[in-house]
Design an enzyme around this catalytic site. Structure first.
Site, mmCIF file in Angstrom:
data_model
loop_
_atom_site.group_PDB
_atom_site.id
_atom_site.type_symbol
_atom_site.label_atom_id
_atom_site.label_comp_id
_atom_site.label_asym_id
_atom_site.label_seq_id
_atom_site.Cartn_x
_atom_site.Cartn_y
_atom_site.Cartn_z
ATOM 1 N N CYS A 69 0.825 -1.210 0.000
ATOM 2 C CA CYS A 69 0.000 0.000 0.000
ATOM 3 C C CYS A 69 0.863 1.265 0.000
ATOM 4 O O CYS A 69 1.336 1.675 -1.039
ATOM 5 C CB CYS A 69 -0.991 -0.049 1.169
ATOM 6 S SG CYS A 69 -2.439 0.934 0.824
ATOM 7 N N GLU A 96 -1.196 -8.980 3.204
ATOM 8 C CA GLU A 96 -1.128 -9.662 4.514
ATOM 9 C C GLU A 96 -2.506 -10.073 5.022
ATOM 10 O O GLU A 96 -2.631 -11.009 5.820
ATOM 11 C CB GLU A 96 -0.412 -8.780 5.544
ATOM 12 C CG GLU A 96 -1.183 -7.561 6.062
ATOM 13 C CD GLU A 96 -1.122 -6.332 5.154
ATOM 14 O OE1 GLU A 96 -0.817 -6.485 3.949
ATOM 15 O OE2 GLU A 96 -1.397 -5.220 5.646
ATOM 16 N N HIS A 137 -3.478 -4.831 0.431
ATOM 17 C CA HIS A 137 -2.840 -5.391 1.631
ATOM 18 C C HIS A 137 -2.793 -6.912 1.535
ATOM 19 O O HIS A 137 -3.715 -7.591 2.005
ATOM 20 C CB HIS A 137 -3.616 -4.978 2.879
ATOM 21 C CG HIS A 137 -3.447 -3.534 3.210
ATOM 22 N ND1 HIS A 137 -2.435 -3.078 4.032
ATOM 23 C CD2 HIS A 137 -4.130 -2.445 2.807
ATOM 24 C CE1 HIS A 137 -2.529 -1.760 4.131
ATOM 25 N NE2 HIS A 137 -3.541 -1.347 3.394
HETATM 26 N N1 GLN Z 1 -1.826 6.625 2.897
HETATM 27 C C1 GLN Z 1 -1.938 5.921 1.670
HETATM 28 C C2 GLN Z 1 -3.296 6.102 1.017
HETATM 29 O O1 GLN Z 1 -4.230 6.532 1.651
HETATM 30 C C3 GLN Z 1 -1.651 4.448 1.891
HETATM 31 C C4 GLN Z 1 -2.703 3.784 2.700
HETATM 32 C C5 GLN Z 1 -2.232 2.502 3.294
HETATM 33 O O2 GLN Z 1 -1.050 2.206 3.306
HETATM 34 N N2 GLN Z 1 -3.141 1.719 3.814
HETATM 35 O O3 GLN Z 1 -3.448 5.801 -0.140
#
Ligand code: GLN
Length: 604
Positions: free
Chosen positions: A419, A553, A551
């Site tokens: 992410c 994970e 994600h």
């Molecule tokens: N802050 C980034 C976004 O909002 C990544 C979000 C995250 O890592 N869950 O896109």
């Protein structure tokens, strides 16, 4: 017909004529669905979640359909607004619900996707009651905790039972008996057993037997008091699971049994173990599953073949977990250990699954990028065999994270970006390969001259999500002949070339920059099936460099470890053992071709 079945069939509304209020969903069949309820006593933090999901797994392994539900006492509607520092990671379900890490434990152990029906909070229940009240749903009655709020709880549980066609609804009540905020759950669950009738509800109480070091013996007073609280609430536990440091001794068990009216064969020692994955088998060998089946008259629904197969699969995983590992690798994870350990619980689990499958002891080190200067990346990272930059929000430490990505990219150090870590990789590439020196993300710099990562509400509108967070399971189209295709080979839908992954983000790659990034060699190997939303990136000439806008994970399971983590751990083993033939590590998870010579060899 037992009197309780009359109750279920006749009741429904509380009016001034009747005090019974058992709202039952239409078509509900009494006796079809059974309920197991786990309460915590004495104190929280005893591992109620892992115990409950282990017991739920034991039942599922028997071929029963299990619908778990975590009932939280807090007033928040979901976990989306909870700080990970206070409450651990926000676990996102496929349907987009932001929930807490316990749902992750259930998904992993049951190897089953859950939905928003498998989680509730006091806030959600009160909201339902208040909305009903505004719509005149209570026929002129004063709306009360009992019977209306408790009625809503029972309704929800029966609805869940029907929706998921559950043999067993497995209820875990958050917090500890005696908390104000969960008192109405306990009352509702007491009523549930009364209404459903004997043999329909099995109450399991988790308690704690203390062993004060100064005494060196087990003391049961706290357990007795905790269990008494449950009895005071009108709930007679059927099974007691006593947490303790060491196996609970006979004498202690006897006291617990005697003060709680629970026969000895239903008092179980739940002492600390080396691995949480062994809990299911030991519960089984002590017969807890058999007691539950007996209480609920469920022996007839057991599928013995299913159970044998599920047990064998699990045992083979547990053997790998407890075995001495052949390889040893060290992975650096950018995040602060003390505060963030629970915030990255699923990452730790995913790494644990993969380490077991690849015969590697994986040590995770925490790299606090808010304390690290970007120039220190080389000195910090040279001791690692792989690096993970996980998800995150806000700008703190991002320059150092970008420096970490650059180091991995230039030094053939295996890299997995999650992410925010995916976005960091795009920024590094734009700055240091494409030459857009000031590339950045509008999350950290709203005036960035080259916002390669930007908030793109117009893209999300197309998906019907407004300008908010893009949440939950989405399809990802995987590029042919890519690393992603190799990794996801077993998961790709053959017809659509798609996989499914879970998202939680606001920002993404601005499509304006896709071409120039690709022309300079960055490969976007996973995309939104229709929109220009980039979801996986990789580098073809690197031993292992991959990032996901999602994600990964969140979908790793003990017996189905997540491919991007498998790839990372396999590549890390290779990094730690450059002379070892790839076949000795894994033919499945390593790319067949040898990587090119490193630009500047990494120390190991
Ligand atoms: N802050 C980034 C976004 O909002 C990544 C979000 C995250 O890592 N869950 O896109």
């Amino acid at each position: 017909m037992p009197p309780t079945q009359d109750l279920l069939q006749e009741a429904g509304h509380s009016t001034h004529e009747s005090e019974f209020f058992n709202p039952v969903p239409k078509g509900y069949q009494p006796g079809k669905h059974k309920y197991v309820v786990v309460f915590g006593t004495v104190l929280s933090g005893l591992g109620k979640g892992i115990f409950s999901s282990s017991l739920a797994k034991l039942l599922k392994d028997k071929g029963l359909t299990i619908a778990p539900i975590k009932m939280e006492g807090y007033l928040n509607i979901d976990s989306g607004t909870l700080s990970p520092y206070r409450h651990g990671e926000v676990f996102v379900l496929d349907d987009g619900l932001e929930t807490d890490m316990d749902l992750g434990t259930y998904e992993r152990l049951l190897d089953q996707n859950l939905t928003r029906d498998n989680y509730t909070t006091s806030g959600q229940i009160f909201k339902r009651v208040l909305e009903k009240e505004r719509h005149g749903g209570y026929l002129g009655r004063d709306v009360q905790m009992i019977p209306h709020v408790t009625g809503e709880v029972k309704y929800m549980l029966r609805e869940l039972a029907m929706k998921q066609d559950a043999d067993v609804v497995f209820i875990e009540v958050g917090g500890t008996v005696g908390d104000h905020e969960n008192a109405f759950y306990i009352e509702a669950l007491r009523q549930l057993a009364f209404e459903e009738g004997e043999g329909s509800v099995c109450y399991v109480a988790l308690t704690y037997v203390i062993e004060p070091p100064a005494l060196g013996e087990q003391k049961t007073k706290a357990a007795q008091l905790g269990l008494k609280k449950l009895l005071e609430a009108g709930v007679q536990p059927n099974i007691i699971a006593a947490r303790a440091k060491n196996p609970v001794e006979q004498g202690a068990k006897e006291k617990v049994a005697m003060f709680s009216n629970v026969p000895m064969n239903r008092v179980f020692s739940m002492h600390d173990r080396d691995s949480v994955y062994t809990i299911t088998e030991s519960l089984r060998s002590e017969g807890m599953d058999r007691e539950v089946l007996t209480m609920l008259n469920l022996h007839g629904r057991v599928d013995a073949n299913h159970e044998d197969q599920a047990r064998e699969e699990w045992r083979s995983f547990v053997r790998k977990v407890v075995a001495d590992r052949k390889h040893k690798v060290k992975i650096g994870l950018t995040g602060k250990y003390a505060q963030l350990r629970d915030a990255y619980a699923s990452i730790e689990k995913a790494v644990e699954h993969c380490g077991a499958h690849l015969n590697a002891k994986v040590e995770i080190d925490w790299i606090d990028t808010t304390l690290m200067k970007p120039d220190d990346a080389a000195a910090t990272l040279k001791q690692y065999n792989g690096v993970i930059v996980p998800g995150g929000f806000g700008h703190r430490g991002t320059e150092s994270k970008i420096a970490c990505v650059q180091y991995c990219r230039e030094n053939n150090l295996p890299y997995l970006g999650i992410c925010l870590g995916f976005q960091m990789a795009v920024i590094d590439y734009a700055r240091n390969v494409v030459g857009l020196k000031d590339a950045g993300s509008t999350e950290f710099d709203p005036n960035s001259p080259d916002p390669v990562i930007d908030i793109l509400p117009e893209q999300k509108k197309i998906e019907g999500l407004g300008g908010n967070m893009r949440l939950g399971g989405k399809d990802v189209l995987i590029k042919k002949d890519s690393l992603a295709e190799m990794l996801f080979a077993d998961e790709i839908d053959k017809k659509t070339s798609q996989i499914r992954a879970r998202f939680r983000h606001r920002f993404e790659v601005d499509p304006k920059y896709i071409n120039v990034l690709e022309q300079h060699g960055l490969v976007f190997s996973g995309r939104h099936p229709e929109q220009p939303i980039m979801q996986v990136l990789e580098l073809p000439d690197h031993p292992y460099f991959i990032g996901g806008q999602f994600h990964p994970e969140l979908t790793s399971r003990p017996i189905h470890p997540q491919p991007m983590f498998m790839g990372l751990v396999a590549a890390a083993i290779q990094h730690a053992n450059p002379d070892l033939a790839p076949e000795k590590i894994s033919t499945r998870w390593l790319r067949p071709q040898k990587p090119k010579a490193p630009a500047s060899p990494a120390a190991s």
